[in-house]
Design a protein around this motif. Structure first.
Motif, PDB file in Angstrom:
ATOM      1  N   THR A 160       0.764  -1.263   0.010  1.00 16.99           N
ATOM      2  CA  THR A 160       0.164   0.061   0.047  1.00 16.99           C
ATOM      3  C   THR A 160       0.862   1.157  -0.121  1.00 16.99           C
ATOM      4  N   ASP A 161       0.133   2.216  -0.677  1.00 17.61           N
ATOM      5  CA  ASP A 161       1.191   3.461  -0.647  1.00 17.61           C
ATOM      6  C   ASP A 161       0.593   4.345   0.561  1.00 17.61           C
ATOM      7  N   GLY A 162      -0.117   4.015   1.426  1.00 18.06           N
ATOM      8  CA  GLY A 162      -0.902   4.655   2.484  1.00 18.06           C
ATOM      9  C   GLY A 162       0.241   5.216   3.333  1.00 18.06           C
ATOM     10  N   TYR A 163       1.301   4.617   3.723  1.00 19.14           N
ATOM     11  CA  TYR A 163       2.272   5.253   4.654  1.00 19.14           C
ATOM     12  C   TYR A 163       3.283   6.038   4.039  1.00 19.14           C
ATOM     13  N   LYS A 164       3.301   6.060   2.639  1.00 18.76           N
ATOM     14  CA  LYS A 164       4.247   6.905   1.938  1.00 18.76           C
ATOM     15  C   LYS A 164       4.469   8.264   2.185  1.00 18.76           C
ATOM     16  N   ALA A 165       3.282   9.160   2.351  1.00 18.46           N
ATOM     17  CA  ALA A 165       3.062  10.454   2.867  1.00 18.46           C
ATOM     18  C   ALA A 165       3.553  10.725   4.056  1.00 18.46           C
ATOM     19  N   GLU A 166       3.386   9.773   5.007  1.00 17.28           N
ATOM     20  CA  GLU A 166       3.876   9.997   6.386  1.00 17.28           C
ATOM     21  C   GLU A 166       5.442   9.818   6.404  1.00 17.28           C
ATOM     22  N   LEU A 167       5.867   8.718   5.697  1.00 12.88           N
ATOM     23  CA  LEU A 167       7.311   8.345   5.582  1.00 12.88           C
ATOM     24  C   LEU A 167       8.096   9.575   5.133  1.00 12.88           C
ATOM     25  N   GLU A 168       7.429  10.171   3.944  1.00 10.11           N
ATOM     26  CA  GLU A 168       8.258  11.367   3.453  1.00 10.11           C
ATOM     27  C   GLU A 168       8.093  12.700   4.294  1.00 10.11           C
ATOM     28  N   ALA A 169       6.923  12.747   4.974  1.00 13.10           N
ATOM     29  CA  ALA A 169       6.911  14.119   5.910  1.00 13.10           C
ATOM     30  C   ALA A 169       7.661  13.798   7.259  1.00 13.10           C
ATOM     31  N   TYR A 170       7.938  12.684   7.753  1.00 17.42           N
ATOM     32  CA  TYR A 170       8.624  12.533   8.753  1.00 17.42           C
ATOM     33  C   TYR A 170      10.038  12.468   8.621  1.00 17.42           C
ATOM     34  N   GLY A 171      10.583  11.840   7.409  1.00 16.50           N
ATOM     35  CA  GLY A 171      11.834  11.925   7.028  1.00 16.50           C
ATOM     36  C   GLY A 171      12.529  13.217   6.754  1.00 16.50           C
ATOM     37  N   LYS A 172      11.702  14.216   6.100  1.00 11.19           N
ATOM     38  CA  LYS A 172      11.915  15.762   5.842  1.00 11.19           C
ATOM     39  C   LYS A 172      12.129  16.206   7.338  1.00 11.19           C
ATOM     40  N   ARG A 173      11.158  16.114   8.330  1.00 10.75           N
ATOM     41  CA  ARG A 173      11.473  16.741   9.605  1.00 10.75           C
ATOM     42  C   ARG A 173      12.759  16.006  10.317  1.00 10.75           C
ATOM     43  N   PHE A 174      13.001  14.824  10.278  1.00 12.61           N
ATOM     44  CA  PHE A 174      14.186  14.329  10.575  1.00 12.61           C
ATOM     45  C   PHE A 174      15.325  15.010  10.000  1.00 12.61           C
ATOM     46  N   TYR A 175      15.278  15.068   8.629  1.00 14.87           N
ATOM     47  CA  TYR A 175      16.472  15.801   8.014  1.00 14.87           C
ATOM     48  C   TYR A 175      16.905  17.164   8.527  1.00 14.87           C
ATOM     49  N   GLN A 176      15.798  17.855   8.585  1.00 16.55           N
ATOM     50  CA  GLN A 176      15.840  19.198   9.028  1.00 16.55           C
ATOM     51  C   GLN A 176      16.319  19.304  10.349  1.00 16.55           C
ATOM     52  N   ASN A 177      16.079  18.384  11.278  1.00 14.54           N
ATOM     53  CA  ASN A 177      16.654  18.756  12.545  1.00 14.54           C
ATOM     54  C   ASN A 177      17.747  17.801  13.239  1.00 14.54           C
ATOM     55  N   ASN A 178      18.053  16.692  12.794  1.00 19.27           N
ATOM     56  CA  ASN A 178      18.959  15.908  13.266  1.00 19.27           C
ATOM     57  C   ASN A 178      20.033  15.609  12.175  1.00 19.27           C
ATOM     58  N   ILE A 179      20.275  16.255  11.184  1.00 19.53           N
ATOM     59  CA  ILE A 179      21.035  16.393  10.127  1.00 19.53           C
ATOM     60  C   ILE A 179      21.532  18.016   9.753  1.00 19.53           C
ATOM     61  N   ALA A 180      22.784  18.030   9.965  1.00 18.61           N
ATOM     62  CA  ALA A 180      23.409  19.402   9.512  1.00 18.61           C
ATOM     63  C   ALA A 180      24.798  19.240   8.892  1.00 18.61           C
ATOM     64  N   ASN A 181      25.038  20.145   7.666  1.00 16.58           N
ATOM     65  CA  ASN A 181      26.212  20.017   6.826  1.00 16.58           C
ATOM     66  C   ASN A 181      26.589  18.315   6.432  1.00 16.58           C
ATOM     67  N   ASP A 182      25.541  17.936   6.167  1.00  9.66           N
ATOM     68  CA  ASP A 182      25.628  16.569   5.659  1.00  9.66           C
ATOM     69  C   ASP A 182      26.049  15.532   6.733  1.00  9.66           C
ATOM     70  N   GLN A 183      25.679  15.731   7.987  1.00 10.48           N
ATOM     71  CA  GLN A 183      26.342  15.078   8.883  1.00 10.48           C
ATOM     72  C   GLN A 183      24.920  14.612  10.082  1.00 10.48           C
ATOM     73  N   LEU A 184      24.865  13.473  10.567  1.00  9.38           N
ATOM     74  CA  LEU A 184      24.126  12.886  11.412  1.00  9.38           C
ATOM     75  C   LEU A 184      24.513  13.360  12.861  1.00  9.38           C
ATOM     76  N   TYR A 185      23.605  13.761  13.622  1.00 13.67           N
ATOM     77  CA  TYR A 185      23.863  14.007  15.303  1.00 13.67           C
ATOM     78  C   TYR A 185      22.892  12.983  15.918  1.00 13.67           C
ATOM     79  N   ASP A 186      23.359  12.643  17.227  1.00  8.35           N
ATOM     80  CA  ASP A 186      22.631  11.725  17.954  1.00  8.35           C
ATOM     81  C   ASP A 186      21.128  12.208  18.313  1.00  8.35           C
ATOM     82  N   PHE A 187      20.905  13.573  18.737  1.00  5.60           N
ATOM     83  CA  PHE A 187      19.475  14.128  19.111  1.00  5.60           C
ATOM     84  C   PHE A 187      19.481  15.609  18.634  1.00  5.60           C
ATOM     85  N   TYR A 188      18.206  15.928  18.902  1.00  2.00           N
ATOM     86  CA  TYR A 188      17.809  17.395  18.584  1.00  2.00           C
ATOM     87  C   TYR A 188      16.900  17.487  19.877  1.00  2.00           C
TER      88      TYR A 188
END
Length: 374
Positions: A160-188
């Motif tokens: 099902t494609d039902g989870y894809k919109a949420e996957l994209e939205a939560y993935g973008k949020r994660f990228y905005q907050n837990n990643i900076a300068n192409d580096q992953l951090y433990d927490f925000y």
């Protein structure tokens, strides 16, 4: 009991996830179809172990907000999570279990509970205290990525494609907050609007990072940077585990002692993208076979305790499933099941814990559940 026709082993899901990731030109090593295995747990007929464990988790170790951190209750005021506090770590593990075993209704129920209990504006709270009615305002990247992975696995499993919109939205949020300068951090931290200064190597879940919907160039740099950090944290062929963390400011690895659970998770993450070290696999196999894989080592490889935890052998079993090593899987499951409580008069019947003090930890039991479903 889970019906056999619904089971899909993790290696099949990995194959599908990696195949999907190939579409964006990523550098991940693609798993060949011949390496896709059937569920070892089914082949070894450990479904009874899994069924009574599942009953313990859902009937005894679970409350209104999710799986308890520990069966033994506390006042929930410690610095670390205790008692009947709940963790997004546990929720993500259970989501993955339901996805991998084809239980859509239960997956959806758990996903709704996750959003109700842990959702912040910047990520998923790593911890909630029911007694204090307190949602901690920082996330843990490893836990958020696990939830994101579960959504992707559910999408594949349930067709099902039902989870894809949420996957994209939560993935973008994660990228905005837990990643900076192409580096992953433990927490925000949502309250202080800050990240930490390092990455714990076992948080580098490369396959899950591939699921993030971010610009291709950024994604490629992120994956490359983090894979390099993980791989270069390798200690030695003599002691083929991994450093604990990498500090971005000092550009140096840091380890006081080596926790086996953390190094095993790093090896698992590397194995999922075909980057595991042969020496690491051999070391784990030898230690599991001898029953000497313990909880902590010095950086030089000297055992610092004789703790043989459920989670350690569960992770070794999952590693066997990922790399297609049935012997490693079987031996690890046998070691793990030595700890399962089979006394039907015990409050921990079916679970993994200490019957003398009535303690049973979520991570041990949920990792065992995942291992038995692999």
């Amino acid at each position: 009991m889970i019906k056999r026709r619904y089971l899909l082993c993790s290696s099949v899901v990995l194959f599908l996830l990696l195949t999907a990731c190939q579409a964006d030109g990523s550098t991940a090593k693609r798993l060949d179809a011949k390496n896709v295995k059937h569920s070892y747990g089914e082949q070894l007929q450990v479904t009874q172990n899994r069924d009574i464990l599942y009953q313990f988790i859902t009937k005894k170790l679970t409350g209104s907000y999710g799986v308890y951190t520990n069966l033994l209750e506390t006042d929930q005021t410690s610095e670390a999570a205790t008692g009947h506090e709940v963790l997004s770590e546990s929720a993500g593990l259970l989501m993955r279990y339901y996805a991998l075993t084809g239980q859509k209704e239960r997956f959806d129920e758990q996903w709704q509970l996750v959003k109700q209990t842990f959702d912040l504006s910047t990520g998923f709270s790593y911890r909630y205290s029911p007694k204090l009615q307190k949602k901690f305002t920082l996330n843990a990247s490893v836990d958020d990525l696990r939830i994101i992975r579960a959504l992707a696995e559910a999408s594949l499993m349930f067709h099902t494609d039902g989870y894809k919109a949420e996957l994209e939205a939560y993935g973008k949020r994660f990228y905005q907050n837990n990643i900076a300068n192409d580096q992953l951090y433990d927490f925000y931290d949502e309250t202080y609007k800050m990240r930490n200064t390092f990455i714990t190597l076992c948080y580098i879940d490369t396959l899950s990072l591939k699921l993030l919907e971010v610009p291709k160039a950024n994604k490629s740099n992120l994956e490359s940077n983090m894979l390099k950090i993980a791989k270069e944290g390798y200690l030695s062929d003599e002691f083929p585990f991994y450093q604990t963390r990498y500090d971005y400011k000092t550009r140096a690895y840091q380890s006081e002692n080596i926790n086996t659970v953390e190094s095993l998770l790093t090896i698992l993450n590397l194995a999922e993208v075909g980057q595991q070290k042969d020496a690491s696999i051999q070391f784990v196999k030898e230690q599991v076979k001898a029953g000497t894989l313990v909880g902590q080592y010095s950086v030089e490889g000297k055992p610092l305790n004789d703790v043989r935890s459920t989670a350690i052998y569960a992770m070794a079993a999952i590693l066997g499933s990922i790399i297609g090593d049935k012997e490693l899987y079987e031996t690890s499951i046998q070691r793990m099941n030595e700890f399962q409580i089979l006394d039907q008069q015990s409050p921990i019947y079916g679970g993994f814990g200490d019957t003398q003090v009535q303690q049973a930890y979520s991570f041990d039991n949920l990792m065992a559940l995942l291992a038995l479903a692999n």
